[in-house]
Design an enzyme around this catalytic site. Structure first.
Site, PDB file in Angstrom:
ATOM      1  N   ASP A   9       0.856  -1.186   0.000  1.00  0.00           N
ATOM      2  CA  ASP A   9       0.000   0.000   0.000  1.00  0.00           C
ATOM      3  C   ASP A   9       0.895   1.240   0.000  1.00  0.00           C
ATOM      4  O   ASP A   9       1.637   1.490   0.951  1.00  0.00           O
ATOM      5  CB  ASP A   9      -0.890  -0.029   1.237  1.00  0.00           C
ATOM      6  CG  ASP A   9      -1.903   1.114   1.267  1.00  0.00           C
ATOM      7  OD1 ASP A   9      -1.887   1.950   0.353  1.00  0.00           O
ATOM      8  OD2 ASP A   9      -2.696   1.172   2.226  1.00  0.00           O
ATOM      9  N   ASP A 105      -3.293   2.618  -5.729  1.00  0.00           N
ATOM     10  CA  ASP A 105      -2.152   2.650  -4.819  1.00  0.00           C
ATOM     11  C   ASP A 105      -1.927   1.347  -4.046  1.00  0.00           C
ATOM     12  O   ASP A 105      -1.066   1.292  -3.169  1.00  0.00           O
ATOM     13  CB  ASP A 105      -2.298   3.801  -3.828  1.00  0.00           C
ATOM     14  CG  ASP A 105      -3.625   3.748  -3.071  1.00  0.00           C
ATOM     15  OD1 ASP A 105      -4.525   3.010  -3.508  1.00  0.00           O
ATOM     16  OD2 ASP A 105      -3.762   4.439  -2.050  1.00  0.00           O
ATOM     17  N   GLU A 106      -2.684   0.303  -4.356  1.00  0.00           N
ATOM     18  CA  GLU A 106      -2.547  -0.955  -3.613  1.00  0.00           C
ATOM     19  C   GLU A 106      -2.450  -2.133  -4.587  1.00  0.00           C
ATOM     20  O   GLU A 106      -3.083  -2.131  -5.645  1.00  0.00           O
ATOM     21  CB  GLU A 106      -3.741  -1.178  -2.683  1.00  0.00           C
ATOM     22  CG  GLU A 106      -3.974  -0.072  -1.675  1.00  0.00           C
ATOM     23  CD  GLU A 106      -5.196  -0.331  -0.811  1.00  0.00           C
ATOM     24  OE1 GLU A 106      -5.382  -1.504  -0.407  1.00  0.00           O
ATOM     25  OE2 GLU A 106      -5.953   0.612  -0.556  1.00  0.00           O
TER      26      GLU A 106
END
Length: 411
Positions: A9, A105-106
Site C-alpha cells: 500500500d 495505490d494498492e
C-alpha cells in the site's frame, strides 16, 4: 504449503507524489483537494503531518484549514499519480507475475514458491520497501500473510513504511482485537448491523456462530466469518487475467450549472473522448451508451440505448449520448453533473457486424483520425487540437473521474 501473499500500500499516495514533485513541500502539512471554485472542495489525500493535525479524507477544505491553518492545498494531478502507480507495479512484477491491483495505490503479490529466490515473505517485503524509496522516492507499507485478507490488514498496521507479518500462529493475537470495520468489505451498513448484535471486533465475528451471521447478513455474513477465521482462499489474479470491465464511464461536476445544448454537447464530447481512450486501453468496444444527468436540485436522471454496431469512436459515443440528452431530458432545471458510460462491452478482437448502409472504409479512416488526435493530446495536451465548438468555452474544466465497473466476482 502455506501461501506467501503480500499486500503493498503506497502511503498517502497522492500527497506523497505531490511532495516528490515539489520537494519544497517536504515536512509540511499538505492536502490534495478538489477545487472549491469548481464545487469539488474536499480532501482527496493528505500528508502524514496533515493527518496528525486531524485532517481526514472527504473533509471539506474549509474544515481542514480550520484544523490546520498552515495547510498547503494542492490540486490533483491524476496523470502523474497514474504514472507512479504504473512504475510501482513494474517493481512488483520483478518479483512475480501474480500481481493484482486493488485501486491505484494498492496491490496484492503472490510469492508462493519463490522462497528459494527471495527468501521469506518478510525479506521480500523489506526489499520492496527499500526499492520504492530508492527508485520512486515513495514509501509503502506491506502486509505479509497466508491469505489476501490478512495481508491487506497487515499493510494497515504499520504506517508509514512498515512491514507486518500475520501468520497462522499469530493472527488471533494480531487480528482479532482489531475493530470489525478494519476487515475487508465491512462497510458502515454492515458495521451497524454487527453492532446491533453486540459484535465490535474481528474476534467477535470469528467467534460468533456462522449461522447467526448468515441470518443477519446473508451470504456476506458467511464470507466475513471465513475472513475473520483466516479461511480466505481467494487467489491473486494476475493483471493480464483480470476480467474485462462490464462498463467504462467518465463523469464530471461542471464548474457552473449549464443550461444550453451547446454547453452540454461540449462536456459530453470531452467525456466521450476520455471514455474512448479507456476503451482502447482495455481493448474493448461499446455496444451501448448510457448518459447520467444530475440537475441543480441534485436529482439524477439516467438514459441508455444500444448502438447500431460496437465502437471505440468518441465521435459515435458523443453523438449517441447527446441524442439521449436531446430526446429524453425534458427538465427545465440546470445541469450540475454529467456522466457518459460505455456499456455492453465486447472485445475489440471480436468480429463486428455492420449493416449494408455503413461505409466500412470510412469507419477505419475515422478510427485512425481519432487515434492520431489522441496521440497529439497525449504529447501536447488536450488544448493542442480541439473541435470548433470547444473553443468557445475558456472556463476551467474540472478534473474528471473514472467509473469502471468490474464483474461482481472481483469486487
Amino acid at each position: 504449503m502455506d501461501r506467501i501473499i503480500l499486500h503493498s500500500d503506497l502511503n498517502s499516495f497522492y500527497a506523497s507524489v505531490e511532495i516528490k514533485l515539489r520537494p519544497e513541500l517536504r515536512g509540511k502539512a499538505v492536502a490534495v483537494c478538489g477545487s472549491v471554485e469548481e464545487r469539488r472542495g474536499i480532501v482527496l489525500a493528505k500528508s502524514d503531518k496533515a493527518k496528525k493535525a486531524g485532517i481526514k479524507t472527504g473533509m471539506a477544505v474549509w474544515q481542514a484549514k480550520e484544523l490546520c491553518p498552515e495547510l498547503i492545498v494542492a490540486p490533483p494531478r491524476f496523470g502523474e499519480y497514474s504514472k507512479y502507480s504504473k512504475m510501482a507495479r513494474e517493481i512488483y512484477l520483478r518479483y512475480t507475475d501474480r500481481v493484482e491491483p486493488f485501486g491505484m495505490d494498492e496491490c496484492w503479490l503472490d510469492l508462493t514458491g519463490g522462497e528459494h529466490i527471495f527468501g521469506t515473505g518478510e525479506k521480500a517485503a523489506d526489499e520492496i520497501r527499500q526499492i520504492m524509496k530508492n527508485e520512486l522516492g515513495l514509501t509503502v507499507s506491506v502486509g505479509v500473510s497466508f491469505n489476501k485478507v490478512f495481508a491487506k490488514l497487515g499493510s494497515d498496521i504499520k504506517k508509514p513504511d512498515g512491514t507486518t507479518v500475520i501468520s497462522k500462529a499469530n493472527f488471533k493475537q494480531l487480528v482479532w482485537p482489531l475493530p470489525a470495520e478494519a476487515l475487508l468489505y465491512v462497510g458502515p451498513a454492515t458495521m451497524k448491523t454487527l453492532n446491533k448484535h453486540g459484535i465490535y471486533t474481528i474476534g467477535d465475528i470469528a467467534n460468533a456462530p456462522e449461522m447467526l451471521l448468515r441470518d443477519w447478513l446473508g451470504k456476506h455474513g458467511e464470507q466475513l466469518w471465513r475472513f475473520a477465521n483466516g479461511l480466505d482462499d481467494s487467489r491473486v489474479i494476475p493483471i493480464d487475467q483480470l476480467p474485462a470491465p462490464k462498463s467504462i464511464g467518465r463523469g464530471t461536476t461542471c464548474p457552473h450549472d449549464i443550461t444550453s445544448p451547446i454547453d452540454v454537447r461540449r462536456v459530453i464530447t470531452e467525456l466521450a473522448q476520455d471514455v474512448s481512450h479507456r476503451l482502447r486501453e482495455n481493448y474493448a468496444m461499446a455496444g451501448g451508451i448510457q448518459l447520467s444527468i444530475r440537475d441543480s436540485a441534485l436529482s439524477w436522471r439516467q438514459f441508455q440505448h444500444a448502438l447500431s454496431f460496437p465502437t471505440q469512436s468518441w465521435k459515435k459515443l458523443a453523438e449517441a449520448a447527446f441524442k439521449l440528452y436531446a430526446l429524453n431530458y425534458q427538465e427545465n432545471k440546470p445541469i450540475r453533473a454529467l456522466t457518459v458510460t460505455a456499456i455492453s462491452l465486447m472485445s475489440k478482437n471480436e468480429p463486428r457486424q455492420i449493416d449494408i448502409f455503413t461505409n466500412a472504409d470510412r469507419l477505419i479512416k475515422q478510427e485512425r483520425a481519432e487515434m492520431a488526435v489522441e496521440a497529439i493530446h497525449a504529447r501536447y495536451g488536450k488544448k493542442s487540437i480541439m473541435l470548433g465548438y470547444q473553443l468557445f468555452d475558456n472556463r476551467p474544466r474540472v478534473e474528471q473521474v473514472d467509473i469502471i465497473t468490474l464483474p461482481r466476482a472481483v469486487r
